[in-house]
Design an enzyme around this catalytic site. Structure first.
Site, PDB file in Angstrom:
ATOM      1  N   GLU A   5       0.860  -1.204   0.000  1.00 21.98           N
ATOM      2  CA  GLU A   5       0.000   0.000   0.000  1.00 21.98           C
ATOM      3  C   GLU A   5       0.892   1.249   0.000  1.00 21.98           C
ATOM      4  O   GLU A   5       1.946   1.255   0.652  1.00 21.98           O
ATOM      5  CB  GLU A   5      -0.825  -0.020   1.301  1.00 21.98           C
ATOM      6  CG  GLU A   5      -1.694   1.205   1.549  1.00 21.98           C
ATOM      7  CD  GLU A   5      -2.223   1.276   2.987  1.00 21.98           C
ATOM      8  OE1 GLU A   5      -1.502   0.853   3.931  1.00 21.98           O
ATOM      9  OE2 GLU A   5      -3.368   1.743   3.169  1.00 21.98           O
TER      10      GLU A   5
ATOM     11  N   LYS B 265      -9.622   2.215  -1.790  1.00 20.74           N
ATOM     12  CA  LYS B 265      -9.820   1.621  -0.461  1.00 20.74           C
ATOM     13  C   LYS B 265     -11.159   2.026   0.142  1.00 20.74           C
ATOM     14  O   LYS B 265     -11.449   3.224   0.303  1.00 20.74           O
ATOM     15  CB  LYS B 265      -8.670   2.055   0.441  1.00 20.74           C
ATOM     16  CG  LYS B 265      -8.628   1.417   1.823  1.00 20.74           C
ATOM     17  CD  LYS B 265      -7.327   1.849   2.528  1.00 20.74           C
ATOM     18  CE  LYS B 265      -7.135   1.232   3.893  1.00 20.74           C
ATOM     19  NZ  LYS B 265      -5.811   1.645   4.466  1.00 20.74           N
TER      20      LYS B 265
ATOM     21  N   CYS C 137      -4.765  -2.892   2.764  1.00 18.02           N
ATOM     22  CA  CYS C 137      -4.483  -2.819   4.207  1.00 18.02           C
ATOM     23  C   CYS C 137      -5.690  -3.217   5.060  1.00 18.02           C
ATOM     24  O   CYS C 137      -6.086  -4.379   5.087  1.00 18.02           O
ATOM     25  CB  CYS C 137      -3.954  -1.435   4.546  1.00 18.02           C
ATOM     26  SG  CYS C 137      -3.210  -1.351   6.203  1.00 18.02           S
TER      27      CYS C 137
END
Lengths: 315, 315
Positions: free
Chosen positions: B47, B123, B172
């Site tokens: 990430e 995300k 993540c």
């Protein structure tokens, strides 16, 4: 703050086809007494705890119904309920449920210290098949003998003297389905309880899965889902070799971080006791898994809008 | 049958505030070349791979924008894309995305062997807070610097020469959210790829979580979700101590049983390579996790009908 609650997992060794109800009930009462002697206020028994795991056999319906309970409690299990009430110990127990109007479910109840039924659950994720699989040495016929549970995933409060934990029940295969855990997580669950009978060999007839792998699957599912919902979990096996067919053991008590705090060492009747702090769920529930702050349900539509797989479009 | 695909995880050690873009890009190109030299066809970077994990700092917006990419590729990352295309190796990379109309996302792309962008993800599960937490030694300001991803979880096909795997991307914190994995599972995903920057201390400012526990959380989430969706997973860290703030390592390649087949040993730049059989997903997808046969979405409504917790009714 601490909200301490002393709990037990009562793993059971094998129950064979020929074992009598009385014999099995006496084993369960012994496990209850062992748990109570160690100060436990609540004990978790396995799935279908009163009988052998009969869905591995192809049986005619009139032969199957003997494994079902027409009410709970009923005369053939009453001794367990009475002993528990005398000891003021509650319990979760899995059983085959036959309703007055003839429906069959793979069910579980949680019974409080006064003998009252606090929660009732019917297994949603039935594994196996309706028809026996030709040429397979072992069957998994839960879809034949049971209807899908129709009560959903309803959390409930445990007894005040248990510090009123928010509780949820699952049965066996349910523990591999994150949707089931999340339904309870969204009700603030603090203690998930479940029993299982999990084959110690590939239940789909293959040779790809052995006991070590299937035990790992059981553990990793329970540990991750406990962590991801910031809840305690007690997961309890019927273990050992029933009439030649092996079942995994590895009953466990897992904390809200997913860490195993107690685990069975045998494939026999065995009691695990732990004092758990229900407030240990708060770290996860208020930070990493603060659902109100972090969930994004608008992106979760496939979970309810489709049952099976829909492949992505080809470019 | 076998569909073999040779993949790599390119863990990166720390990137400090003062490290130049060129320095970081050279490290990434070196990791790419090491992966290609071991026969890998595809490599997963972390990430926000081009920069330090800047959301730990409270910065003014004009100071933040230097960490963002106005297009992908763009001149300051072009050398990576060019070297990859020359080696015919694809990659996943996480980056801070600034759109032409001024939106900020924590994003990732998967790039094919010809340099084409096969998938783009923003995300969804942003952790942390918008406002800095008073008195805390370290911040997590992703909710300040990024908008929530608006592309959902769209699976896509990898290149034909990769055996056309069905792929999904996470970033993540997403890996702790079973809804995100299930969205891809319901599209038949065979290879999940994700990068992370996960604090090696309690990111919420407490003292309850150390590096060992946070590494366990990362592993158990990845392993269980890979198993429960019968998919391969490659999960890659930016690791080590960035300007005094520790990040966990433990980058890994996980099989569809949830078993770790390769794992990083350092907190530095490190390449893991594995040949994976995409058809190893079929056992899970056709048996235990045959969604069409076993899922019961009518009981999953809370997952989309509510965001946060709704406690059960009091008796």
């Amino acid at each position: 703050m601490s909200r301490l609650f002393r709990v037990a997992a009562a793993q059971m060794g094998p129950i064979h086809l020929q074992d009598s109800r009385e014999q099995t009930l006496n084993r369960m009462i012994a496990l209850l007494e062992t748990s109570a002697a160690q100060g436990a206020q609540f004990v978790v028994f396995p799935e279908l705890a009163f009988t052998t795991f009969f869905p591995r056999w192809l049986l005619e319906q009139d032969k199957v119904d003997r494994y079902f309970e027409p009410a709970m409690p009923n005369p053939q299990v009453a001794a367990l309920f009475e002993r528990a009430k005398a000891l003021r110990i509650g319990f979760y127990v899995g059983y085959a449920e036959l309703t007055p109007d003839g429906h069959h479910y793979n069910s579980a109840i949680t019974v409080g210290p006064d003998g009252e039924i606090l929660g009732h659950y019917r297994k949603v994720h039935l594994p196996g098949s309706v028809e026996p699989r030709i040429g397979e040495p072992v069957q998994q016929l839960e879809k034949r003998y049971f209807e899908y549970g129709n009560l959903g995933f309803q959390a409930f409060y445990g007894a005040e003297e248990w510090k009123a934990p928010i509780m949820g029940m699952l049965i066996c295969n349910d523990r591999r389905w994150p949707e089931a855990w999340r339904e309870y997580g969204l009700q603030g669950v603090e203690l998930m309880v479940m029993g299982y009978n999990s084959a110690a060999y590939d239940p789909n007839g293959g040779t790809a899965e052995d006991e070590a792998l299937r035990t790992f699957h059981s553990m990793v599912s329970t540990q991750a889902n406990a962590y991801m919902n910031a809840t305690w979990a007690i997961s309890v096996a019927k273990a050992g070799v029933e009439d030649g067919f092996g079942l995994i053991g590895a009953s466990c008590i897992v904390d809200p971080n997913g860490i195993v705090v107690a685990q069975a060492k045998s494939h026999e009747d065995e009691v695990l006791v732990a004092e758990i702090d229900l407030d240990a769920c708060q770290q996860g529930k208020t930070k990493m898994f603060n659902f109100e702050m972090h969930r994004q349900p608008r992106h979760y539509r496939r979970i309810v809008d489709q049952v099976g797989v829909q492949l992505p479009p080809k470019a």
